[in-house]
Design a protein around this motif. Structure first.
Motif, PDB file in Angstrom:
ATOM      1  N   VAL A  12       0.966  -1.202   0.013  1.00 14.43           N
ATOM      2  CA  VAL A  12       0.023  -0.365   0.298  1.00 14.43           C
ATOM      3  C   VAL A  12       0.543   1.646  -0.193  1.00 14.43           C
ATOM      4  CG1 VAL A  12      -1.634   1.713   1.444  1.00 14.43           C
ATOM      5  CG2 VAL A  12      -1.787  -1.331   0.856  1.00 14.43           C
ATOM      6  N   TRP A  13       2.037   1.380   0.745  1.00 20.04           N
ATOM      7  CA  TRP A  13       3.247   2.361   0.911  1.00 20.04           C
ATOM      8  C   TRP A  13       3.859   2.634  -0.367  1.00 20.04           C
ATOM      9  CZ3 TRP A  13       3.693   6.593   3.177  1.00 20.04           C
ATOM     10  CH2 TRP A  13       4.582   6.802   3.677  1.00 20.04           C
ATOM     11  N   THR A  14       3.701   1.382  -1.008  1.00 19.32           N
ATOM     12  CA  THR A  14       4.797   1.926  -2.608  1.00 19.32           C
ATOM     13  C   THR A  14       3.580   1.864  -3.496  1.00 19.32           C
ATOM     14  OG1 THR A  14       6.068   0.037  -2.470  1.00 19.32           O
ATOM     15  CG2 THR A  14       5.965   0.380  -4.309  1.00 19.32           C
ATOM     16  N   TRP A  15       2.748   1.954  -3.439  1.00 12.86           N
ATOM     17  CA  TRP A  15       0.957   2.631  -4.027  1.00 12.86           C
ATOM     18  C   TRP A  15       0.099   4.046  -4.107  1.00 12.86           C
ATOM     19  CZ3 TRP A  15      -3.973   3.825  -2.550  1.00 12.86           C
ATOM     20  CH2 TRP A  15      -4.255   4.351  -3.878  1.00 12.86           C
ATOM     21  N   LEU A  16       0.654   4.388  -2.779  1.00 11.22           N
ATOM     22  CA  LEU A  16       0.628   5.915  -2.580  1.00 11.22           C
ATOM     23  C   LEU A  16       1.633   6.360  -2.991  1.00 11.22           C
ATOM     24  CD1 LEU A  16      -0.461   5.595   1.351  1.00 11.22           C
ATOM     25  CD2 LEU A  16      -2.155   6.239  -0.659  1.00 11.22           C
ATOM     26  N   CYS A  17       3.201   6.091  -2.921  1.00  8.51           N
ATOM     27  CA  CYS A  17       4.611   6.984  -3.724  1.00  8.51           C
ATOM     28  C   CYS A  17       4.430   6.777  -4.450  1.00  8.51           C
ATOM     29  CB  CYS A  17       5.510   6.499  -2.630  1.00  8.51           C
ATOM     30  SG  CYS A  17       5.654   6.466  -1.271  1.00  8.51           S
ATOM     31  N   PRO A  19       2.490   7.321  -8.024  1.00 13.49           N
ATOM     32  CA  PRO A  19       2.134   8.721  -8.548  1.00 13.49           C
ATOM     33  C   PRO A  19       2.771   9.849  -8.025  1.00 13.49           C
ATOM     34  CG  PRO A  19       0.765   7.408  -7.637  1.00 13.49           C
ATOM     35  CD  PRO A  19       1.446   6.716  -7.453  1.00 13.49           C
ATOM     36  N   LEU A  20       3.306   9.891  -6.728  1.00 19.65           N
ATOM     37  CA  LEU A  20       4.141  11.469  -6.409  1.00 19.65           C
ATOM     38  C   LEU A  20       4.999  10.934  -7.108  1.00 19.65           C
ATOM     39  CD1 LEU A  20       3.111  11.322  -2.673  1.00 19.65           C
ATOM     40  CD2 LEU A  20       2.164  12.825  -4.534  1.00 19.65           C
ATOM     41  N   LEU A  21       6.075  10.302  -7.103  1.00 16.79           N
ATOM     42  CA  LEU A  21       6.913   9.434  -7.235  1.00 16.79           C
ATOM     43  C   LEU A  21       6.952  10.331  -9.114  1.00 16.79           C
ATOM     44  CD1 LEU A  21       8.664   6.536  -5.759  1.00 16.79           C
ATOM     45  CD2 LEU A  21       9.324   8.748  -5.610  1.00 16.79           C
ATOM     46  N   PHE A  22       6.231  10.117  -9.630  1.00 12.52           N
ATOM     47  CA  PHE A  22       5.870   9.961 -11.625  1.00 12.52           C
ATOM     48  C   PHE A  22       5.888  11.234 -11.351  1.00 12.52           C
ATOM     49  CE2 PHE A  22       2.226  11.978 -14.646  1.00 12.52           C
ATOM     50  CZ  PHE A  22       3.381  10.937 -15.711  1.00 12.52           C
ATOM     51  N   LEU A 109      15.136  14.442 -10.016  1.00  8.73           N
ATOM     52  CA  LEU A 109      16.603  13.766  -9.969  1.00  8.73           C
ATOM     53  C   LEU A 109      16.022  12.470  -8.716  1.00  8.73           C
ATOM     54  CD1 LEU A 109      19.023  12.846 -11.511  1.00  8.73           C
ATOM     55  CD2 LEU A 109      20.204  13.572 -10.039  1.00  8.73           C
ATOM     56  N   PRO A 110      16.189  12.747  -8.057  1.00  3.90           N
ATOM     57  CA  PRO A 110      15.833  11.433  -7.093  1.00  3.90           C
ATOM     58  C   PRO A 110      14.354  11.067  -7.152  1.00  3.90           C
ATOM     59  CG  PRO A 110      16.320  13.601  -5.110  1.00  3.90           C
ATOM     60  CD  PRO A 110      16.038  14.065  -7.074  1.00  3.90           C
ATOM     61  N   ALA A 111      13.242  11.755  -7.347  1.00  8.80           N
ATOM     62  CA  ALA A 111      11.882  10.727  -7.290  1.00  8.80           C
ATOM     63  C   ALA A 111      12.487   9.894  -9.244  1.00  8.80           C
ATOM     64  CB  ALA A 111      11.475  12.111  -8.467  1.00  8.80           C
ATOM     65  N   ALA A 112      12.878  10.216  -9.915  1.00  9.09           N
ATOM     66  CA  ALA A 112      13.404   9.770 -11.225  1.00  9.09           C
ATOM     67  C   ALA A 112      14.314   8.307 -10.774  1.00  9.09           C
ATOM     68  CB  ALA A 112      13.927  10.351 -11.919  1.00  9.09           C
ATOM     69  N   VAL A 113      15.531   8.188  -9.757  1.00 10.13           N
ATOM     70  CA  VAL A 113      16.223   7.926  -8.848  1.00 10.13           C
ATOM     71  C   VAL A 113      15.393   6.052  -8.688  1.00 10.13           C
ATOM     72  CG1 VAL A 113      17.349   6.373  -8.177  1.00 10.13           C
ATOM     73  CG2 VAL A 113      18.341   8.725  -9.596  1.00 10.13           C
ATOM     74  N   LEU A 114      14.071   7.158  -8.129  1.00 15.84           N
ATOM     75  CA  LEU A 114      13.403   6.055  -7.149  1.00 15.84           C
ATOM     76  C   LEU A 114      12.483   5.848  -7.816  1.00 15.84           C
ATOM     77  CD1 LEU A 114      12.976   8.530  -3.406  1.00 15.84           C
ATOM     78  CD2 LEU A 114      13.752   6.108  -4.250  1.00 15.84           C
ATOM     79  N   LEU A 115      11.221   6.180  -8.960  1.00 12.87           N
ATOM     80  CA  LEU A 115      10.716   5.801  -9.705  1.00 12.87           C
ATOM     81  C   LEU A 115      11.453   4.346 -10.313  1.00 12.87           C
ATOM     82  CD1 LEU A 115       7.682   5.416 -10.606  1.00 12.87           C
ATOM     83  CD2 LEU A 115       8.552   6.947 -12.808  1.00 12.87           C
ATOM     84  N   ILE A 120      12.145  -1.706 -11.202  1.00 22.07           N
ATOM     85  CA  ILE A 120      12.902  -3.053 -11.023  1.00 22.07           C
ATOM     86  C   ILE A 120      12.154  -3.494  -9.745  1.00 22.07           C
ATOM     87  CG2 ILE A 120      14.705  -3.104 -10.383  1.00 22.07           C
ATOM     88  CD1 ILE A 120      16.034  -0.560 -12.118  1.00 22.07           C
ATOM     89  N   ARG A 121      12.172  -3.123  -8.797  1.00 23.11           N
ATOM     90  CA  ARG A 121      12.322  -4.069  -7.559  1.00 23.11           C
ATOM     91  C   ARG A 121      10.212  -4.717  -7.399  1.00 23.11           C
ATOM     92  NH1 ARG A 121       9.946  -7.213  -3.713  1.00 23.11           N
ATOM     93  NH2 ARG A 121      10.214  -6.688  -1.777  1.00 23.11           N
ATOM     94  N   TYR A 122       9.335  -4.017  -7.814  1.00 23.94           N
ATOM     95  CA  TYR A 122       8.483  -4.724  -8.195  1.00 23.94           C
ATOM     96  C   TYR A 122       7.661  -4.755  -9.968  1.00 23.94           C
ATOM     97  CZ  TYR A 122       7.741  -3.032  -3.394  1.00 23.94           C
ATOM     98  OH  TYR A 122       7.683  -2.844  -1.824  1.00 23.94           O
ATOM     99  N   ARG A 123       8.899  -5.696 -10.426  1.00 21.26           N
ATOM    100  CA  ARG A 123       8.434  -5.881 -11.700  1.00 21.26           C
ATOM    101  C   ARG A 123       7.648  -7.249 -11.480  1.00 21.26           C
ATOM    102  NH1 ARG A 123      14.187  -6.485 -11.856  1.00 21.26           N
ATOM    103  NH2 ARG A 123      14.474  -8.655 -11.885  1.00 21.26           N
ATOM    104  N   PRO A 124       7.056  -8.506 -12.208  1.00 20.66           N
ATOM    105  CA  PRO A 124       6.682  -9.308 -12.175  1.00 20.66           C
ATOM    106  C   PRO A 124       7.679 -10.381 -12.443  1.00 20.66           C
ATOM    107  CG  PRO A 124       6.016  -8.269 -14.274  1.00 20.66           C
ATOM    108  CD  PRO A 124       6.845  -7.547 -13.341  1.00 20.66           C
TER     109      PRO A 124
END
Length: 138
Positions: A12-17, A19-22, A109-115, A120-124
């Motif tokens: 849920v936390w990743t899902w909330l973040c 759109p903000l990272l986008f 820059l940090p938002a693009a890196v985190l996105l 990568i982390r949540y790829r199927p």
């Protein structure tokens, strides 16, 4: 046509973040393009961003990725519909937002890196069995 998922299971936390990272990444890309296209001038000028466009895409991203979240308590199900609707309401309330160019670059820059790390982390991982090869889709 069968569409294969880009994301695996999200928290849920990743899902909330997401759109903000986008939003942060889009602001950073717009600031970088502004500097590349108009290098001469004041570096401390403001960058005008379309709020309906960016928040509309963010709301769409939240709606489309909500199916990849493990929803547990009942209040989280309210969040599933309320969060995208809040973004759509904000998109309709404002026409544009102005950010200082250096701030947009520092956020972007940090938002693009985190996105990128989130994608990568949540790829199927094992969706190859459910997702046929392109030749098999026809």
């Amino acid at each position: 046509m069968l569409l294969c998922p880009v994301l695996g299971r999200l928290t849920v936390w990743t899902w909330l973040c997401l759109p903000l990272l986008f939003l942060g990444s889009a602001a950073g890309v717009a600031a970088l393009l502004e500097l590349l296209l108009h290098p001469i001038g004041d570096a401390h000028r403001d960058l005008a961003l379309s709020t309906p466009l960016l928040l509309g895409f963010s709301a769409g991203l939240a709606l489309l990725s909500s199916g990849h979240v493990r929803w547990a308590p009942r209040w989280q199900l309210l969040l599933r519909g309320g969060y995208p609707m809040l973004m759509l309401g904000c998109a309709l309330a404002r026409d544009r937002i102005e950010l200082p160019l250096p701030a947009a670059l520092l956020i972007g820059l940090p938002a693009a890196v985190l996105l990128g790390l989130v994608l990568i982390r949540y790829r199927p991982t094992n969706d190859r069995t459910r997702c046929p090869a392109p030749a098999e889709r026809r």
